[in-house]
Enzyme design. Structure first.
Site, PDB file in Angstrom:
ATOM      1  N   GLU A  74      -3.780   2.730  -1.523  1.00  0.00           N
ATOM      2  CA  GLU A  74      -3.422   3.977  -0.832  1.00  0.00           C
ATOM      3  C   GLU A  74      -1.963   3.965  -0.388  1.00  0.00           C
ATOM      4  O   GLU A  74      -1.272   4.980  -0.466  1.00  0.00           O
ATOM      5  CB  GLU A  74      -4.351   4.196   0.363  1.00  0.00           C
ATOM      6  CG  GLU A  74      -5.826   4.303   0.001  1.00  0.00           C
ATOM      7  CD  GLU A  74      -6.123   5.388  -1.023  1.00  0.00           C
ATOM      8  OE1 GLU A  74      -5.392   6.404  -1.054  1.00  0.00           O
ATOM      9  OE2 GLU A  74      -7.084   5.220  -1.808  1.00  0.00           O
TER      10      GLU A  74
ATOM     11  N   HIS B  23       0.129   4.906  -3.307  1.00  0.00           N
ATOM     12  CA  HIS B  23       0.171   6.343  -3.572  1.00  0.00           C
ATOM     13  C   HIS B  23       1.237   7.019  -2.702  1.00  0.00           C
ATOM     14  O   HIS B  23       1.969   7.900  -3.164  1.00  0.00           O
ATOM     15  CB  HIS B  23      -1.191   6.986  -3.277  1.00  0.00           C
ATOM     16  CG  HIS B  23      -2.170   6.907  -4.395  1.00  0.00           C
ATOM     17  ND1 HIS B  23      -1.880   7.285  -5.688  1.00  0.00           N
ATOM     18  CD2 HIS B  23      -3.483   6.495  -4.415  1.00  0.00           C
ATOM     19  CE1 HIS B  23      -2.946   7.121  -6.461  1.00  0.00           C
ATOM     20  NE2 HIS B  23      -3.932   6.645  -5.712  1.00  0.00           N
TER      21      HIS B  23
ATOM     22  N   GLU C 116      -3.095   6.762 -10.803  1.00  0.00           N
ATOM     23  CA  GLU C 116      -4.026   5.696 -10.402  1.00  0.00           C
ATOM     24  C   GLU C 116      -3.574   4.351 -10.957  1.00  0.00           C
ATOM     25  O   GLU C 116      -3.632   3.326 -10.267  1.00  0.00           O
ATOM     26  CB  GLU C 116      -5.436   6.027 -10.889  1.00  0.00           C
ATOM     27  CG  GLU C 116      -6.118   7.146 -10.125  1.00  0.00           C
ATOM     28  CD  GLU C 116      -6.359   6.774  -8.668  1.00  0.00           C
ATOM     29  OE1 GLU C 116      -6.965   5.727  -8.395  1.00  0.00           O
ATOM     30  OE2 GLU C 116      -5.904   7.530  -7.795  1.00  0.00           O
TER      31      GLU C 116
END
Length: 295
Positions: A130, A133, A185
């Protein structure tokens, strides 16, 4: 968490600025990328979205577990190109196995992830993914592609609070805001592993967490439904994680104490047990057989 008020700038000027400024052409993970949203606007937008998330969710009422996640997440964020920005990490009182990130350094981890992770390295792989990202600025790139430049600018300016609430409802419910492309991803997996290694976590934890999630899905798909809706897990992804970790190892001791992870996980499981069958937290997630020894 502190909130930064959005400035009341005119939409026309903002759109002009968006059109003329080629965003961030950064070093590291963002080298060569063009993002039409400035970092300052991205962090302000993140604060706005996070305020809505905070209004729709409940944090886990456990200061020690929250402090542990702050330490782990902070150690990973400190190794990104955006380490000088403000980051926040929040444990949500939700038994679903899920995690998501908003623009501007806001990372949310469901208590179900702490219950599901068998080792600190597995948990670190989720948080690192995360953080990656955010560091790669995937959310704002996706917003511009999905909603167009003018609508993205309106979000930054706070001109469309209804859309903000809609996006947050999707993020909290089905995590639509976090539905990144397979390329995003893959990049988050790769960057996340780099962050893990740098912070002293075993990169094998990434593939191990994938295996834990797959085992949970086979036994009881409900708690991991949201995870797989936004984090597709094909064989190629698992194989890539295994291959990437094969010739790598942690660069020093882990940034956080494995005992602190075990304590936090035990407390989460205790809360789950005390709320068994309750809609507020739900039952303790079923466990896959333990395969790894924590570091």
């Amino acid at each position: 968490m502190s909130r930064i008020p959005l400035a009341g700038r005119a939409a026309g000027l903002a759109l002009l600025a968006f059109a003329l400024v080629p965003g961030c052409t950064c070093s590291g993970v963002n080298r060569g990328d063009v993002n039409l949203v400035s970092l300052d606007d991205e962090w302000a937008l993140g604060d706005q979205l996070a305020a809505e998330v905070d209004a729709q969710t409940e944090p886990l009422p456990d200061a020690d577990t929250q402090a542990y996640l702050d330490d782990l997440g902070g150690a990973l964020a400190a190794r990104t190109d955006l380490a000088d920005r403000e980051w926040t990490f929040t444990v949500l009182a939700d038994p679903a196995v899920n995690a998501f990130a908003l623009p501007g350094g806001h990372v949310y981890v469901h208590a179900g992830v702490l219950a599901a992770a068998e080792t600190q390295d597995e948990l670190a792989s989720v948080v690192a993914h995360e953080v990656a990202h955010v560091a790669a600025r995937h959310s704002t790139e996706r917003m511009v592609k999905a909603h167009g430049l003018s609508l993205a600018a309106g979000l930054v300016l706070g001109d469309d609070p209804g859309l903000v609430r809609q996006l947050v409802a999707e993020a909290v419910g089905r995590s639509a805001l976090a539905r990144f492309s397979r390329t995003d991803e893959r990049e988050a997996d790769e960057v996340g592993m780099d962050l893990m290694v740098s912070a002293g976590y075993d990169p094998v934890g990434q593939a191990a967490m994938f295996e834990t999630l797959a085992a949970l899905r086979a036994r009881r798909p409900g708690p991991v439904e949201r995870w797989f809706a936004t984090h597709p897990l094909g064989e190629e992804r698992v194989e890539a994680a295994v291959e990437a970790a094969a010739d790598r190892s942690a660069e020093g001791p882990p940034a956080t104490d494995p005992e602190a992870f075990r304590d936090a996980r035990a407390r989460v499981l205790a809360v789950a047990a005390s709320h068994r069958g309750s809609p507020e937290f739900g039952a303790e997630p079923e466990r896959a057989p333990s395969r790894a020894v924590d570091r």
